[in-house]
Design a protein around this motif. Structure first.
Motif, PDB file in Angstrom:
ATOM      1  N   MET A   1       0.648  -1.014   0.031  1.00  0.00           N
ATOM      2  CA  MET A   1      -0.036   0.008   0.045  1.00  0.00           C
ATOM      3  C   MET A   1       0.814   1.288  -0.181  1.00  0.00           C
ATOM      4  O   MET A   1       0.594   2.396  -0.437  1.00  0.00           O
ATOM      5  CB  MET A   1      -1.147  -0.014   1.216  1.00  0.00           C
ATOM      6  CG  MET A   1      -2.006  -1.064   1.023  1.00  0.00           C
ATOM      7  SD  MET A   1      -3.029  -0.920  -0.490  1.00  0.00           S
ATOM      8  CE  MET A   1      -3.742   0.607  -0.324  1.00  0.00           C
ATOM      9  N   THR A   2       2.058   1.018   0.534  1.00  0.00           N
ATOM     10  CA  THR A   2       2.696   2.375   0.778  1.00  0.00           C
ATOM     11  C   THR A   2       3.240   2.520  -0.948  1.00  0.00           C
ATOM     12  O   THR A   2       3.184   3.638  -1.516  1.00  0.00           O
ATOM     13  CB  THR A   2       4.148   2.106   1.358  1.00  0.00           C
ATOM     14  OG1 THR A   2       3.947   1.780   2.725  1.00  0.00           O
ATOM     15  CG2 THR A   2       5.447   3.246   1.236  1.00  0.00           C
ATOM     16  N   ASP A   3       3.704   1.339  -1.785  1.00  0.00           N
ATOM     17  CA  ASP A   3       3.943   1.512  -3.222  1.00  0.00           C
ATOM     18  C   ASP A   3       3.011   2.252  -3.799  1.00  0.00           C
ATOM     19  O   ASP A   3       2.999   3.164  -4.596  1.00  0.00           O
ATOM     20  CB  ASP A   3       4.372   0.531  -3.913  1.00  0.00           C
ATOM     21  CG  ASP A   3       5.302  -0.698  -3.341  1.00  0.00           C
ATOM     22  OD1 ASP A   3       6.470   0.099  -2.875  1.00  0.00           O
ATOM     23  OD2 ASP A   3       5.271  -1.654  -3.494  1.00  0.00           O
ATOM     24  N   PHE A   4       1.539   1.684  -3.601  1.00  0.00           N
ATOM     25  CA  PHE A   4       0.367   2.357  -4.293  1.00  0.00           C
ATOM     26  C   PHE A   4       0.264   3.782  -3.851  1.00  0.00           C
ATOM     27  O   PHE A   4      -0.054   4.763  -4.893  1.00  0.00           O
ATOM     28  CB  PHE A   4      -0.892   1.653  -3.957  1.00  0.00           C
ATOM     29  CG  PHE A   4      -2.181   2.163  -4.279  1.00  0.00           C
ATOM     30  CD1 PHE A   4      -2.520   2.148  -5.482  1.00  0.00           C
ATOM     31  CD2 PHE A   4      -2.749   3.002  -3.454  1.00  0.00           C
ATOM     32  CE1 PHE A   4      -3.701   2.765  -5.963  1.00  0.00           C
ATOM     33  CE2 PHE A   4      -4.187   3.746  -3.997  1.00  0.00           C
ATOM     34  CZ  PHE A   4      -4.564   3.464  -5.082  1.00  0.00           C
ATOM     35  N   GLY A   5       0.432   4.220  -2.724  1.00  0.00           N
ATOM     36  CA  GLY A   5       0.497   5.639  -2.017  1.00  0.00           C
ATOM     37  C   GLY A   5       1.083   6.743  -2.830  1.00  0.00           C
ATOM     38  O   GLY A   5       0.982   7.693  -2.991  1.00  0.00           O
ATOM     39  N   LYS A   6       2.610   5.917  -2.969  1.00  0.00           N
ATOM     40  CA  LYS A   6       3.508   6.994  -3.637  1.00  0.00           C
ATOM     41  C   LYS A   6       3.081   7.221  -5.153  1.00  0.00           C
ATOM     42  O   LYS A   6       3.131   8.275  -5.365  1.00  0.00           O
ATOM     43  CB  LYS A   6       4.741   6.139  -3.680  1.00  0.00           C
ATOM     44  CG  LYS A   6       5.498   6.322  -2.278  1.00  0.00           C
ATOM     45  CD  LYS A   6       6.913   5.635  -2.383  1.00  0.00           C
ATOM     46  CE  LYS A   6       7.386   5.385  -0.904  1.00  0.00           C
ATOM     47  NZ  LYS A   6       8.483   4.669  -0.896  1.00  0.00           N
ATOM     48  N   GLU A   7       2.586   6.109  -5.880  1.00  0.00           N
ATOM     49  CA  GLU A   7       1.964   6.336  -7.026  1.00  0.00           C
ATOM     50  C   GLU A   7       1.095   7.273  -7.284  1.00  0.00           C
ATOM     51  O   GLU A   7       0.874   8.153  -8.149  1.00  0.00           O
ATOM     52  CB  GLU A   7       1.974   4.935  -7.752  1.00  0.00           C
ATOM     53  CG  GLU A   7       2.977   3.961  -8.102  1.00  0.00           C
ATOM     54  CD  GLU A   7       3.798   4.729  -9.090  1.00  0.00           C
ATOM     55  OE1 GLU A   7       3.241   5.265 -10.191  1.00  0.00           O
ATOM     56  OE2 GLU A   7       5.228   4.681  -8.963  1.00  0.00           O
ATOM     57  N   PHE A   8      -0.020   6.886  -6.407  1.00  0.00           N
ATOM     58  CA  PHE A   8      -1.070   7.940  -6.334  1.00  0.00           C
ATOM     59  C   PHE A   8      -0.892   9.199  -6.020  1.00  0.00           C
ATOM     60  O   PHE A   8      -1.389  10.256  -6.489  1.00  0.00           O
ATOM     61  CB  PHE A   8      -2.106   7.259  -5.083  1.00  0.00           C
ATOM     62  CG  PHE A   8      -3.578   7.945  -4.958  1.00  0.00           C
ATOM     63  CD1 PHE A   8      -4.464   7.404  -5.821  1.00  0.00           C
ATOM     64  CD2 PHE A   8      -3.828   8.994  -4.200  1.00  0.00           C
ATOM     65  CE1 PHE A   8      -5.729   8.084  -5.874  1.00  0.00           C
ATOM     66  CE2 PHE A   8      -5.140   9.428  -4.052  1.00  0.00           C
ATOM     67  CZ  PHE A   8      -6.125   9.284  -4.857  1.00  0.00           C
ATOM     68  N   ASP A   9       0.026   9.737  -5.088  1.00  0.00           N
ATOM     69  CA  ASP A   9       0.462  10.820  -4.979  1.00  0.00           C
ATOM     70  C   ASP A   9       1.151  11.395  -5.679  1.00  0.00           C
ATOM     71  O   ASP A   9       0.976  12.781  -6.085  1.00  0.00           O
ATOM     72  CB  ASP A   9       1.357  11.026  -3.644  1.00  0.00           C
ATOM     73  CG  ASP A   9       0.363  10.698  -2.323  1.00  0.00           C
ATOM     74  OD1 ASP A   9      -0.824  10.814  -2.296  1.00  0.00           O
ATOM     75  OD2 ASP A   9       1.006  10.480  -1.079  1.00  0.00           O
ATOM     76  N   SER A  10       1.669  10.969  -6.861  1.00  0.00           N
ATOM     77  CA  SER A  10       2.509  11.327  -7.986  1.00  0.00           C
ATOM     78  C   SER A  10       1.596  11.954  -9.151  1.00  0.00           C
ATOM     79  O   SER A  10       1.897  12.282 -10.121  1.00  0.00           O
ATOM     80  CB  SER A  10       3.565  10.264  -8.534  1.00  0.00           C
ATOM     81  OG  SER A  10       3.086   9.232  -9.174  1.00  0.00           O
ATOM     82  N   ILE A  11       0.381  11.415  -9.107  1.00  0.00           N
ATOM     83  CA  ILE A  11      -0.606  11.575 -10.310  1.00  0.00           C
ATOM     84  C   ILE A  11      -0.831  13.109 -10.143  1.00  0.00           C
ATOM     85  O   ILE A  11      -1.475  13.619  -9.267  1.00  0.00           O
ATOM     86  CB  ILE A  11      -1.808  10.699 -10.120  1.00  0.00           C
ATOM     87  CG1 ILE A  11      -1.791   9.172 -10.365  1.00  0.00           C
ATOM     88  CG2 ILE A  11      -2.587  11.190 -11.159  1.00  0.00           C
ATOM     89  CD1 ILE A  11      -2.844   8.309 -10.037  1.00  0.00           C
ATOM     90  N   SER A  12      -0.784  13.722 -11.349  1.00  0.00           N
ATOM     91  CA  SER A  12      -0.975  15.370 -11.458  1.00  0.00           C
ATOM     92  C   SER A  12      -2.438  15.437 -11.778  1.00  0.00           C
ATOM     93  O   SER A  12      -3.128  14.744 -12.309  1.00  0.00           O
ATOM     94  CB  SER A  12       0.019  15.854 -12.659  1.00  0.00           C
ATOM     95  OG  SER A  12      -0.245  15.440 -13.757  1.00  0.00           O
ATOM     96  N   TYR A  13      -2.650  16.761 -11.578  1.00  0.00           N
ATOM     97  CA  TYR A  13      -4.263  17.167 -12.109  1.00  0.00           C
ATOM     98  C   TYR A  13      -4.493  17.019 -13.471  1.00  0.00           C
ATOM     99  O   TYR A  13      -5.370  16.738 -14.113  1.00  0.00           O
ATOM    100  CB  TYR A  13      -4.392  18.483 -11.545  1.00  0.00           C
ATOM    101  CG  TYR A  13      -5.675  19.225 -12.107  1.00  0.00           C
ATOM    102  CD1 TYR A  13      -6.921  18.780 -11.434  1.00  0.00           C
ATOM    103  CD2 TYR A  13      -5.693  20.049 -13.140  1.00  0.00           C
ATOM    104  CE1 TYR A  13      -7.997  19.276 -11.722  1.00  0.00           C
ATOM    105  CE2 TYR A  13      -6.975  20.526 -13.696  1.00  0.00           C
ATOM    106  CZ  TYR A  13      -8.198  20.061 -12.949  1.00  0.00           C
ATOM    107  OH  TYR A  13      -9.293  20.576 -13.447  1.00  0.00           O
TER     108      TYR A  13
END
Length: 83
Positions: free
Chosen positions: A60-72
């Motif tokens: 879930m940490t991996d997922f969170g990092k990817e999720f947070d990197s998504i731009s508007y």
């Protein structure tokens, strides 16, 4: 975690590509659920999302990092292409 070792995946353009069938099998979910979730058709419950992430051998940490990197802009582009 043991199931994840048998996950059907292949390498294309230096990226790991997972089969929906393999993810569904490892997550113990329907293939249609995987398809709808990964294509942004439905918003999964937290338990479904966790099952998918773990079935793909991520944390879930991996997922969170990817999720947070998504731009508007990326979200806007996705919404325009899929509406």
């Amino acid at each position: 975690m043991e199931r994840g070792k048998n996950l059907q995946k292949e390498l294309k353009d230096n990226k790991v590509v997972y089969s929906y069938h393999g993810v569904a099998s490892n997550a113990l979910l329907r293939k249609a659920t995987i398809n709808d979730t990964l294509n942004g058709i439905t918003s999964p419950k937290a338990t479904t999302l966790i099952s998918i992430v773990e079935a793909m051998e991520f944390t879930m940490t991996d997922f969170g990092k990817e999720f947070d990197s998504i731009s508007y802009d990326e979200i806007k582009k996705f919404m325009n292409e899929n509406s």
